[in-house]
Design a protein around this motif. Structure first.
Motif, PDB file in Angstrom:
ATOM      1  N   ALA A 238      22.966 -68.348 -11.185  1.00 50.24           N
ATOM      2  CA  ALA A 238      22.114 -68.618 -12.454  1.00 50.24           C
ATOM      3  C   ALA A 238      22.595 -69.595 -13.427  1.00 50.24           C
ATOM      4  O   ALA A 238      21.776 -70.495 -13.979  1.00 50.24           O
ATOM      5  CB  ALA A 238      22.225 -67.202 -13.295  1.00 50.24           C
ATOM      6  N   THR A 239      23.847 -69.945 -13.420  1.00 51.76           N
ATOM      7  CA  THR A 239      24.442 -70.893 -14.315  1.00 51.76           C
ATOM      8  C   THR A 239      24.886 -72.212 -13.520  1.00 51.76           C
ATOM      9  O   THR A 239      24.198 -73.076 -12.857  1.00 51.76           O
ATOM     10  CB  THR A 239      25.526 -70.446 -15.175  1.00 51.76           C
ATOM     11  N   ASN A 240      26.491 -72.162 -13.290  1.00 50.96           N
ATOM     12  CA  ASN A 240      27.105 -73.025 -12.144  1.00 50.96           C
ATOM     13  C   ASN A 240      28.367 -72.205 -11.847  1.00 50.96           C
ATOM     14  O   ASN A 240      28.840 -71.607 -12.423  1.00 50.96           O
ATOM     15  CB  ASN A 240      27.201 -74.280 -12.710  1.00 50.96           C
ATOM     16  N   LEU A 241      29.005 -72.787 -10.837  1.00 53.52           N
ATOM     17  CA  LEU A 241      30.102 -72.397 -10.058  1.00 53.52           C
ATOM     18  C   LEU A 241      31.294 -72.164 -10.905  1.00 53.52           C
ATOM     19  O   LEU A 241      32.200 -71.318 -11.168  1.00 53.52           O
ATOM     20  CB  LEU A 241      30.540 -73.043  -8.909  1.00 53.52           C
ATOM     21  N   GLY A 242      31.349 -73.251 -11.900  1.00 53.42           N
ATOM     22  CA  GLY A 242      32.520 -73.492 -12.836  1.00 53.42           C
ATOM     23  C   GLY A 242      32.446 -72.260 -13.701  1.00 53.42           C
ATOM     24  O   GLY A 242      33.632 -71.765 -14.014  1.00 53.42           O
ATOM     25  N   ILE A 243      31.227 -71.736 -14.079  1.00 53.69           N
ATOM     26  CA  ILE A 243      31.294 -70.820 -15.249  1.00 53.69           C
ATOM     27  C   ILE A 243      31.612 -69.549 -14.622  1.00 53.69           C
ATOM     28  O   ILE A 243      32.516 -68.464 -14.895  1.00 53.69           O
ATOM     29  CB  ILE A 243      29.891 -70.684 -15.885  1.00 53.69           C
ATOM     30  N   ALA A 244      31.140 -69.433 -13.308  1.00 50.22           N
ATOM     31  CA  ALA A 244      31.483 -68.307 -12.529  1.00 50.22           C
ATOM     32  C   ALA A 244      33.167 -67.966 -12.186  1.00 50.22           C
ATOM     33  O   ALA A 244      33.407 -66.990 -12.072  1.00 50.22           O
ATOM     34  CB  ALA A 244      30.785 -68.354 -11.168  1.00 50.22           C
ATOM     35  N   LEU A 245      33.696 -69.337 -12.007  1.00 55.12           N
ATOM     36  CA  LEU A 245      35.255 -69.131 -11.744  1.00 55.12           C
ATOM     37  C   LEU A 245      36.026 -69.002 -13.121  1.00 55.12           C
ATOM     38  O   LEU A 245      37.001 -68.300 -13.087  1.00 55.12           O
ATOM     39  CB  LEU A 245      35.519 -70.323 -11.132  1.00 55.12           C
ATOM     40  N   PHE A 246      35.313 -68.772 -14.292  1.00 59.48           N
ATOM     41  CA  PHE A 246      35.912 -68.336 -15.590  1.00 59.48           C
ATOM     42  C   PHE A 246      36.125 -66.858 -15.324  1.00 59.48           C
ATOM     43  O   PHE A 246      37.229 -66.332 -16.260  1.00 59.48           O
ATOM     44  CB  PHE A 246      35.099 -68.721 -16.403  1.00 59.48           C
ATOM     45  N   ILE A 247      35.428 -66.053 -14.748  1.00 62.25           N
ATOM     46  CA  ILE A 247      35.218 -64.545 -14.521  1.00 62.25           C
ATOM     47  C   ILE A 247      36.836 -64.272 -14.088  1.00 62.25           C
ATOM     48  O   ILE A 247      37.290 -63.305 -14.817  1.00 62.25           O
ATOM     49  CB  ILE A 247      34.105 -63.992 -13.918  1.00 62.25           C
ATOM     50  N   PRO A 248      37.278 -64.652 -12.904  1.00 62.12           N
ATOM     51  CA  PRO A 248      38.718 -63.827 -12.657  1.00 62.12           C
ATOM     52  C   PRO A 248      39.736 -64.718 -13.441  1.00 62.12           C
ATOM     53  O   PRO A 248      40.784 -64.005 -13.585  1.00 62.12           O
ATOM     54  CB  PRO A 248      38.680 -64.776 -11.099  1.00 62.12           C
ATOM     55  N   ALA A 249      39.616 -65.836 -14.127  1.00 62.89           N
ATOM     56  CA  ALA A 249      40.542 -66.321 -15.048  1.00 62.89           C
ATOM     57  C   ALA A 249      40.734 -65.321 -16.169  1.00 62.89           C
ATOM     58  O   ALA A 249      41.882 -64.883 -16.769  1.00 62.89           O
ATOM     59  CB  ALA A 249      40.177 -67.769 -15.415  1.00 62.89           C
ATOM     60  N   VAL A 250      39.433 -64.826 -16.676  1.00 63.71           N
ATOM     61  CA  VAL A 250      39.486 -64.140 -18.059  1.00 63.71           C
ATOM     62  C   VAL A 250      40.005 -62.560 -17.787  1.00 63.71           C
ATOM     63  O   VAL A 250      40.855 -61.783 -18.296  1.00 63.71           O
ATOM     64  CB  VAL A 250      38.270 -63.835 -18.555  1.00 63.71           C
ATOM     65  N   MET A 251      39.709 -62.053 -16.285  1.00 66.88           N
ATOM     66  CA  MET A 251      40.127 -60.892 -15.969  1.00 66.88           C
ATOM     67  C   MET A 251      41.669 -60.684 -16.024  1.00 66.88           C
ATOM     68  O   MET A 251      42.176 -59.678 -16.406  1.00 66.88           O
ATOM     69  CB  MET A 251      39.620 -60.712 -14.382  1.00 66.88           C
ATOM     70  N   LEU A 252      42.416 -61.796 -15.661  1.00 64.98           N
ATOM     71  CA  LEU A 252      43.741 -61.952 -15.481  1.00 64.98           C
ATOM     72  C   LEU A 252      44.349 -61.587 -16.855  1.00 64.98           C
ATOM     73  O   LEU A 252      45.655 -61.081 -17.135  1.00 64.98           O
ATOM     74  CB  LEU A 252      44.338 -63.159 -15.080  1.00 64.98           C
ATOM     75  N   LEU A 253      43.564 -61.906 -18.061  1.00 63.69           N
ATOM     76  CA  LEU A 253      44.152 -62.025 -19.318  1.00 63.69           C
ATOM     77  C   LEU A 253      44.348 -60.239 -19.731  1.00 63.69           C
ATOM     78  O   LEU A 253      44.821 -60.094 -20.621  1.00 63.69           O
ATOM     79  CB  LEU A 253      43.319 -62.477 -20.375  1.00 63.69           C
ATOM     80  N   PHE A 254      43.598 -59.355 -18.799  1.00 63.74           N
ATOM     81  CA  PHE A 254      43.608 -58.211 -19.246  1.00 63.74           C
ATOM     82  C   PHE A 254      44.547 -57.498 -18.460  1.00 63.74           C
ATOM     83  O   PHE A 254      44.784 -56.164 -18.859  1.00 63.74           O
ATOM     84  CB  PHE A 254      42.091 -57.559 -18.943  1.00 63.74           C
ATOM     85  N   VAL A 255      45.335 -57.930 -17.536  1.00 63.36           N
ATOM     86  CA  VAL A 255      46.143 -57.229 -16.929  1.00 63.36           C
ATOM     87  C   VAL A 255      47.365 -56.555 -17.693  1.00 63.36           C
ATOM     88  O   VAL A 255      47.815 -55.684 -17.291  1.00 63.36           O
ATOM     89  CB  VAL A 255      46.963 -58.196 -15.668  1.00 63.36           C
ATOM     90  N   PRO A 256      48.029 -57.169 -18.653  1.00 61.47           N
ATOM     91  CA  PRO A 256      49.057 -56.712 -19.455  1.00 61.47           C
ATOM     92  C   PRO A 256      48.768 -55.414 -20.034  1.00 61.47           C
ATOM     93  O   PRO A 256      49.517 -54.590 -20.116  1.00 61.47           O
ATOM     94  CB  PRO A 256      49.192 -57.954 -20.584  1.00 61.47           C
ATOM     95  N   TYR A 257      47.482 -54.826 -20.125  1.00 65.69           N
ATOM     96  CA  TYR A 257      47.140 -53.607 -20.532  1.00 65.69           C
ATOM     97  C   TYR A 257      47.322 -52.585 -19.624  1.00 65.69           C
ATOM     98  O   TYR A 257      47.402 -51.361 -19.862  1.00 65.69           O
ATOM     99  CB  TYR A 257      45.591 -53.413 -21.042  1.00 65.69           C
ATOM    100  N   PHE A 258      47.548 -52.848 -18.154  1.00 66.09           N
ATOM    101  CA  PHE A 258      47.841 -52.014 -17.263  1.00 66.09           C
ATOM    102  C   PHE A 258      49.404 -52.330 -16.698  1.00 66.09           C
ATOM    103  O   PHE A 258      49.684 -51.586 -15.901  1.00 66.09           O
ATOM    104  CB  PHE A 258      46.773 -52.349 -16.105  1.00 66.09           C
ATOM    105  N   ALA A 259      49.929 -52.986 -17.229  1.00 66.04           N
ATOM    106  CA  ALA A 259      51.336 -53.330 -16.843  1.00 66.04           C
ATOM    107  C   ALA A 259      52.422 -52.101 -16.862  1.00 66.04           C
ATOM    108  O   ALA A 259      53.378 -52.125 -16.110  1.00 66.04           O
ATOM    109  CB  ALA A 259      51.973 -54.351 -17.586  1.00 66.04           C
ATOM    110  N   HIS A 260      52.074 -51.061 -17.778  1.00 70.27           N
ATOM    111  CA  HIS A 260      52.873 -49.978 -17.962  1.00 70.27           C
ATOM    112  C   HIS A 260      52.875 -49.257 -16.371  1.00 70.27           C
ATOM    113  O   HIS A 260      53.554 -48.226 -16.317  1.00 70.27           O
ATOM    114  CB  HIS A 260      52.286 -48.944 -19.116  1.00 70.27           C
TER     115      HIS A 260
END
Length: 397
Positions: free
Chosen positions: A367-389
């Motif tokens: 729907a957009t482009n592949l670059g924007i799609a690759l932002f999704i896994p990058a942003v997902m990683l930023l939420f990992v600290p909430y589960f680090a416990h």
């Protein structure tokens, strides 16, 4: 056959991890050719690839029970033979329907193998009291990297079909020989009446460790996304081809290997939770910034764009490398169930979530482009600290 020493067993397991990575990842750098062979767009191809998760889910509903009740030997030999045959079909067919069918079987066989191999690893860890999974995951990454280097060299020189056919025949035939030597120490069947892990019982007692499942998905999806899309991104967005588009994937895998092989040196002097948090944030920021910069530079400055992309791939690969194995070990440590059952449960949850995420990424690319799609896994990683416990100091049972 005579029993083998733990050191010999570890050496054989290193071979199984390395060869498995070398065998199944040989196809990934040649996805652009596979996509062209099927004559599909990004959304269609990404959706078709994700159907392997259907086979994984079917396999995971049963394989944990099968491994626990009947041991590893039958799963090891059956799964690698099935993988070899499926690879042959996947690269030779031009039919999406045939690809769909065998990709589902391919996913099922891979999941069965992973359960058997990780269960065997935990079996060894329980006898030696040492942690091997992170290091062995590095061996898998080393195999994947070697396969990517070979694929990059062969692009334009050897056809996809010849490459994958010979690769699968050589690699998986060698694995069958290794299994023969490993068989004296393969986890034996557990037929004790005190251990009732029937399929009905497994379904009734199915346990979802939300913290581990969430952290594992957020941490590991980047590796799937890079494997599926980065070679296509380098070709379509930056205009690199003839093997050069595999370089970002190769750099990413080098960083993954370095991280997985070296991280154990930090366990004694640094809190694991902090390592997970630091790694996830650096990986997410590195990937997001690199893809954004590469898109901005584009084909007009493609050499600079490639350099920036390679830097980001190295940072994101290094930062995320060890997080998945850490969460996997945590899942085993936090449960009293047999390792094969734990692995099946956590992998089942993760495969389903990855399946959904792959569709989201694929159709975002469409729907957009592949670059924007690759932002999704990058942003997902930023939420990992909430589960680090969920990552506990005791990494094995």
């Amino acid at each position: 056959m005579r029993k083998i020493s733990p050191k010999r067993e570890l050496d054989l397991l290193r071979c199984t991890y390395f060869l498995f990575g070398f065998g199944i990842m040989g196809l990934t750098p040649r996805f652009p050719e596979l996509k062209a062979n099927l004559n599909l767009g990004n959304g269609q191809f990404g959706s078709l690839l994700s159907t392997g998760s259907i086979g994984s889910i079917i396999s995971l509903l049963t394989m944990g029970h099968v491994v626990h009740r009947y041991g590893n030997k039958i799963i090891y030999f059956t799964s690698v033979s099935t993988i070899m045959f499926c690879l042959f079909v996947l690269v030779h067919t031009t039919s999406s329907a045939v690809f769909l069918l065998f990709n589902i079987v391919f996913g099922a066989a891979i999941s069965a193998y992973v359960i058997a191999n990780q269960t065997q690893t935990f079996h060894l860890q329980g006898r030696t009291g040492k942690i091997h999974l992170t290091h062995l995951s590095g061996m898998w990454s080393a195999g994947a990297l070697a396969s990517a280097l070979l694929a990059g060299f062969l692009v334009g020189k050897v056809s996809l079909q010849v490459h994958i056919t010979l690769l699968s025949l050589i690699v998986f035939s060698t694995m069958l020989i290794i299994f023969y030597y490993l068989s004296p120490e393969m986890m034996a069947p557990d037929l004790s009446p005190d251990n009732d892990y029937s399929i009905r019982t497994l379904i009734a007692n199915f346990h979802v460790d939300k913290a581990v499942a969430g952290g594992l998905l957020l941490a590991c999806y980047l590796e799937f996304a890079i494997g599926d899309w980065i070679t296509i991104f380098a070709r379509d967005t930056l205009g690199f081809d003839n093997g050069l588009n595999t370089i970002p994937f190769i750099v990413f895998m080098i960083a993954m290997i370095l991280g997985r092989l070296a991280i154990h040196r930090l366990f004694d002097n640094h809190a694991i939770e902090k390592l997970v948090t630091l790694g996830a944030v650096s990986a997410g920021v590195g990937c997001f910034a690199a893809v954004a910069a590469a898109m901005a530079l584009g084909r007009e400055h493609r050499n600079m764009a490639l350099l920036v992309l390679l830097s980001g791939m190295f940072i994101s690969g290094l930062g995320s490398s060890f997080i998945g194995p850490i969460f996997t070990n945590a899942a085993n440590a936090r449960s009293s169930a047999p390792s094969s059952i734990v692995m099946a449960e956590i992998m089942l949850i993760n495969v389903f979530l990855v399946f959904v995420t792959k569709w989201i990424v694929a159709w975002t690319a469409q729907a957009t482009n592949l670059g924007i799609a690759l932002f999704i896994p990058a942003v997902m990683l930023l939420f990992v600290p909430y589960f680090a416990h969920a990552v506990v100091p005791k990494l094995t049972k």
